[in-house]
Every structure is written in structure tokens, then in C-alpha cells.
Design a protein around this motif. Structure first.
Motif, PDB file in Angstrom:
ATOM      1  N   ILE A   1      14.066  14.596   2.270  1.00  0.00           N
ATOM      2  CA  ILE A   1      14.997  15.718   2.970  1.00  0.00           C
ATOM      3  C   ILE A   1      14.721  16.961   1.984  1.00  0.00           C
ATOM      4  O   ILE A   1      14.592  18.008   2.819  1.00  0.00           O
ATOM      5  CB  ILE A   1      16.605  15.382   2.600  1.00  0.00           C
ATOM      6  N   ALA A   2      14.354  16.882   0.712  1.00  0.00           N
ATOM      7  CA  ALA A   2      14.379  18.348  -0.007  1.00  0.00           C
ATOM      8  C   ALA A   2      12.980  18.813   0.363  1.00  0.00           C
ATOM      9  O   ALA A   2      12.568  20.082   0.642  1.00  0.00           O
ATOM     10  CB  ALA A   2      14.216  17.922  -1.809  1.00  0.00           C
ATOM     11  N   ALA A   3      11.813  18.020   0.454  1.00  0.00           N
ATOM     12  CA  ALA A   3      10.566  18.403   0.782  1.00  0.00           C
ATOM     13  C   ALA A   3      10.378  19.108   2.311  1.00  0.00           C
ATOM     14  O   ALA A   3       9.831  20.059   2.716  1.00  0.00           O
ATOM     15  CB  ALA A   3       9.626  17.229   0.738  1.00  0.00           C
ATOM     16  N   THR A   4      11.267  18.448   3.211  1.00  0.00           N
ATOM     17  CA  THR A   4      11.391  19.024   4.527  1.00  0.00           C
ATOM     18  C   THR A   4      12.111  20.204   4.529  1.00  0.00           C
ATOM     19  O   THR A   4      11.543  21.209   5.321  1.00  0.00           O
ATOM     20  CB  THR A   4      12.050  18.044   5.518  1.00  0.00           C
ATOM     21  N   ILE A   5      13.264  20.357   3.867  1.00  0.00           N
ATOM     22  CA  ILE A   5      13.873  21.697   3.921  1.00  0.00           C
ATOM     23  C   ILE A   5      13.078  22.816   3.290  1.00  0.00           C
ATOM     24  O   ILE A   5      12.801  23.883   3.888  1.00  0.00           O
ATOM     25  CB  ILE A   5      15.074  21.670   2.907  1.00  0.00           C
ATOM     26  N   GLY A   6      12.076  22.489   1.958  1.00  0.00           N
ATOM     27  CA  GLY A   6      11.223  23.515   1.634  1.00  0.00           C
ATOM     28  C   GLY A   6      10.364  23.737   2.507  1.00  0.00           C
ATOM     29  O   GLY A   6       9.781  25.002   2.678  1.00  0.00           O
TER      30      GLY A   6
ATOM     31  N   ALA B   1      11.722  21.132  -3.177  1.00  0.00           N
ATOM     32  CA  ALA B   1      11.775  22.208  -2.110  1.00  0.00           C
ATOM     33  C   ALA B   1      11.171  23.411  -2.326  1.00  0.00           C
ATOM     34  O   ALA B   1      10.588  23.821  -1.526  1.00  0.00           O
ATOM     35  CB  ALA B   1      13.427  22.411  -1.977  1.00  0.00           C
ATOM     36  N   PHE B   2      11.313  23.933  -3.498  1.00  0.00           N
ATOM     37  CA  PHE B   2      10.518  25.120  -4.006  1.00  0.00           C
ATOM     38  C   PHE B   2       9.082  25.226  -3.749  1.00  0.00           C
ATOM     39  O   PHE B   2       8.270  25.865  -3.361  1.00  0.00           O
ATOM     40  CB  PHE B   2      11.057  25.520  -5.509  1.00  0.00           C
ATOM     41  N   LEU B   3       8.381  23.928  -4.582  1.00  0.00           N
ATOM     42  CA  LEU B   3       7.125  23.786  -4.429  1.00  0.00           C
ATOM     43  C   LEU B   3       6.554  23.548  -2.920  1.00  0.00           C
ATOM     44  O   LEU B   3       5.559  24.278  -2.727  1.00  0.00           O
ATOM     45  CB  LEU B   3       6.669  22.572  -5.232  1.00  0.00           C
ATOM     46  N   ILE B   4       7.224  22.939  -2.293  1.00  0.00           N
ATOM     47  CA  ILE B   4       6.728  22.761  -0.678  1.00  0.00           C
ATOM     48  C   ILE B   4       6.806  23.990   0.109  1.00  0.00           C
ATOM     49  O   ILE B   4       5.881  24.295   0.833  1.00  0.00           O
ATOM     50  CB  ILE B   4       7.642  21.486   0.105  1.00  0.00           C
ATOM     51  N   ALA B   5       7.861  24.967  -0.273  1.00  0.00           N
ATOM     52  CA  ALA B   5       8.010  26.005   0.405  1.00  0.00           C
ATOM     53  C   ALA B   5       7.075  26.926   0.054  1.00  0.00           C
ATOM     54  O   ALA B   5       6.379  27.743   0.851  1.00  0.00           O
ATOM     55  CB  ALA B   5       9.525  26.602   0.027  1.00  0.00           C
ATOM     56  N   PHE B   6       6.771  27.094  -1.330  1.00  0.00           N
ATOM     57  CA  PHE B   6       5.666  27.793  -1.669  1.00  0.00           C
ATOM     58  C   PHE B   6       4.391  27.358  -1.496  1.00  0.00           C
ATOM     59  O   PHE B   6       3.554  28.186  -1.080  1.00  0.00           O
ATOM     60  CB  PHE B   6       5.492  27.655  -3.359  1.00  0.00           C
TER      61      PHE B   6
ATOM     62  N   PRO C   1      -1.689  22.125  -3.409  1.00  0.00           N
ATOM     63  CA  PRO C   1      -1.855  21.019  -2.422  1.00  0.00           C
ATOM     64  C   PRO C   1      -0.588  20.132  -2.319  1.00  0.00           C
ATOM     65  O   PRO C   1       0.063  19.770  -3.271  1.00  0.00           O
ATOM     66  CB  PRO C   1      -2.692  20.038  -3.288  1.00  0.00           C
ATOM     67  N   SER C   2       0.284  19.981  -1.036  1.00  0.00           N
ATOM     68  CA  SER C   2       1.465  19.455  -0.780  1.00  0.00           C
ATOM     69  C   SER C   2       1.053  18.129  -1.158  1.00  0.00           C
ATOM     70  O   SER C   2       2.121  17.155  -1.350  1.00  0.00           O
ATOM     71  CB  SER C   2       1.721  19.590   0.498  1.00  0.00           C
ATOM     72  N   GLU C   3      -0.235  17.457  -0.996  1.00  0.00           N
ATOM     73  CA  GLU C   3      -0.489  15.951  -1.342  1.00  0.00           C
ATOM     74  C   GLU C   3      -0.041  15.928  -2.706  1.00  0.00           C
ATOM     75  O   GLU C   3       0.561  14.677  -2.784  1.00  0.00           O
ATOM     76  CB  GLU C   3      -1.820  15.719  -1.070  1.00  0.00           C
ATOM     77  N   LEU C   4      -0.449  16.558  -3.735  1.00  0.00           N
ATOM     78  CA  LEU C   4      -0.005  16.422  -4.978  1.00  0.00           C
ATOM     79  C   LEU C   4       1.437  16.241  -5.240  1.00  0.00           C
ATOM     80  O   LEU C   4       1.899  15.361  -6.014  1.00  0.00           O
ATOM     81  CB  LEU C   4      -0.667  17.543  -5.812  1.00  0.00           C
ATOM     82  N   VAL C   5       2.040  17.190  -4.699  1.00  0.00           N
ATOM     83  CA  VAL C   5       3.590  17.156  -4.910  1.00  0.00           C
ATOM     84  C   VAL C   5       4.246  16.169  -4.234  1.00  0.00           C
ATOM     85  O   VAL C   5       5.097  15.476  -4.941  1.00  0.00           O
ATOM     86  CB  VAL C   5       4.083  18.699  -4.406  1.00  0.00           C
ATOM     87  N   LEU C   6       3.720  15.689  -3.148  1.00  0.00           N
ATOM     88  CA  LEU C   6       4.501  14.826  -2.303  1.00  0.00           C
ATOM     89  C   LEU C   6       4.443  13.320  -3.022  1.00  0.00           C
ATOM     90  O   LEU C   6       5.162  12.390  -3.060  1.00  0.00           O
ATOM     91  CB  LEU C   6       4.297  14.673  -0.809  1.00  0.00           C
ATOM     92  N   VAL C   7       3.006  12.939  -3.385  1.00  0.00           N
ATOM     93  CA  VAL C   7       2.478  11.545  -3.885  1.00  0.00           C
ATOM     94  C   VAL C   7       3.322  11.457  -5.157  1.00  0.00           C
ATOM     95  O   VAL C   7       3.820  10.343  -5.654  1.00  0.00           O
ATOM     96  CB  VAL C   7       1.321  11.453  -3.935  1.00  0.00           C
ATOM     97  N   PHE C   8       3.346  12.660  -6.117  1.00  0.00           N
ATOM     98  CA  PHE C   8       3.886  12.481  -7.329  1.00  0.00           C
ATOM     99  C   PHE C   8       5.264  12.282  -7.279  1.00  0.00           C
ATOM    100  O   PHE C   8       5.986  11.524  -8.008  1.00  0.00           O
ATOM    101  CB  PHE C   8       3.545  13.623  -8.254  1.00  0.00           C
TER     102      PHE C   8
END
Length: 203
Positions: free
Chosen positions: A56-61, A19-24, A32-39
Motif C-alpha cells: 500500500i505504501a509503495a502504491t501510494i508513493g 512511499a517517499f522513495l517510490i514517489a521520488f 531503481p524501484s526494483e531495489l526499493v521493492l525487493v529490499f
């Protein structure tokens, strides 16, 4: 922020790290959100993270980051923002004045669709919140479109990482090459969800 730091944060803090990384990433586009999400998708195979929890965590972020930039848009004009990113702040954020203008033009041309589909386009997905705030776009509509667009985008990329398994890093490279195809898939999914939603309302 390096790739190693990103992966370590997710490994150490789990859903909170996601959540923190996607918000950031929404506020600082160079991450790159691609890196965060694929990993993250890969980690659903090797840790206690679940696919649904990660989505859910990524969407909240993403929503938190989008709301922050929506607030910036309510406070500043396009001209003021362009002046800010033309200086040192722009270098820190990795943004140019033309990025602000591009996002503003894209929003003015496409309105609601810009918020929905813009969530899947690099740089635009972060900055599209700003012109939405500047124009006073209704916050409840902005929120709904943002959540829907990011939910689908996050789902697609996390599933890619999940099914790629140990070759997630190679798949990440392919994501960049096949971004247009992935975007089309996301648009189709979103269109289907909207169709079902409106059809149920009519019934």
C-alpha cells in the motif's frame, strides 16, 4: 542516491520511507524501484513492516509521483520537455530527449494499455504519465490504471524480496535478467483482475 542511502531510509522511516522513495523514483527514473521493492520485501521478515502495508505504501508513493508528472504533462508540450532535458536538468534527472519522445510514442500507440503496462517498464513507467497529461487523458481513468498497474508490480517485487529472504540482493540481480518474464506475469495478473472486474459488472 546510493543503495546504502535507500536501504537506510527504509530502515529508519518504514512505510513513509517506502512511499517517499517510490514517489521520488517515479519523478527521477535513475533510482531503481526494483531495489526499493525487493529490499522492502526482505524487511517484512526482519522488521515490523507487513507485506500488505508495504504494498500500500509503495502504491501510494507511485501514485503521488505519477500525478506529479501528469501535472507536468498538462503544463508543457513534448518540444518544451525535450528542450529541458537536453540541458543540465536532463543530466541531473538522468534523462535524454529521446526518452520523452519514446514515452510519448508508446502512449500514442497503446493508450490505456500504455499507462497500465508501462508501470512495469523501466524509465517508461515514470515518463508515461507525461504524455497522458499532455493529451488530457481523463484523470479518473489515469488514476485507476496507474493504481492497478503499480499495485500489481509492487506486489510481485515485494513478494520476491519476502520469499528470497537473506539472499534478496542476489535475487535483485536476477530480477534484471528476468524482467521480461516478470513483466509477462504482471500482465497476466492484471488481465485476470480486469476480467473478473468486468465479469462481475455484467452480472
Amino acid at each position: 542516491m546510493s543503495e546504502t542511502t535507500i536501504t537506510e531510509l527504509i530502515n529508519q522511516y518504514g512505510y513513509l520511507g517506502i512511499a517517499f522513495l517510490i514517489a521520488f523514483e517515479n519523478i527521477f527514473p535513475p533510482i531503481p524501484s526494483e531495489l526499493v521493492l525487493v529490499f522492502t520485501g526482505y524487511l517484512t521478515l526482519t522488521s515490523k513492516l507487513t507485506i500488505f502495508g508495504a504494498i500500500i505504501a509503495a502504491t501510494i508513493g507511485a501514485f503521488i509521483g505519477a500525478v506529479a508528472l501528469y501535472g507536468v504533462g498538462r503544463l508543457l508540450s513534448v518540444t518544451q520537455l525535450e528542450k529541458l532535458v537536453s540541458g543540465r536538468l536532463g543530466k541531473i534527472l538522468g534523462l535524454k530527449a529521446s526518452d520523452i519522445e519514446k514515452a510519448s510514442r508508446y502512449f500514442n500507440q497503446h493508450g490505456a494499455a500504455a499507462i497500465l503496462i508501462g508501470r512495469c517498464i523501466p524509465v517508461v513507467r515514470s515518463l508515461i504519465s507525461i504524455p497522458a497529461g499532455m493529451t488530457g487523458y481523463p484523470f479518473h481513468r489515469f488514476s485507476g490504471l496507474t493504481i492497478l498497474g503499480t499495485f500489481v508490480w509492487n506486489t510481485v517485487l515485494i513478494l520476491i524480496g519476502h520469499f528470497a529472504g537473506r539472499v534478496w540482493s542476489q535475487m535483485l540481480a536476477m530480477v534484471d535478467q528476468w524482467l521480461i518474464v516478470i513483466l509477462v506475469v504482471v500482465i497476466v495478473i492484471v488481465a485476470c483482475l480486469l476480467y473478473v472486474k468486468f465479469k462481475n459488472k455484467r452480472n
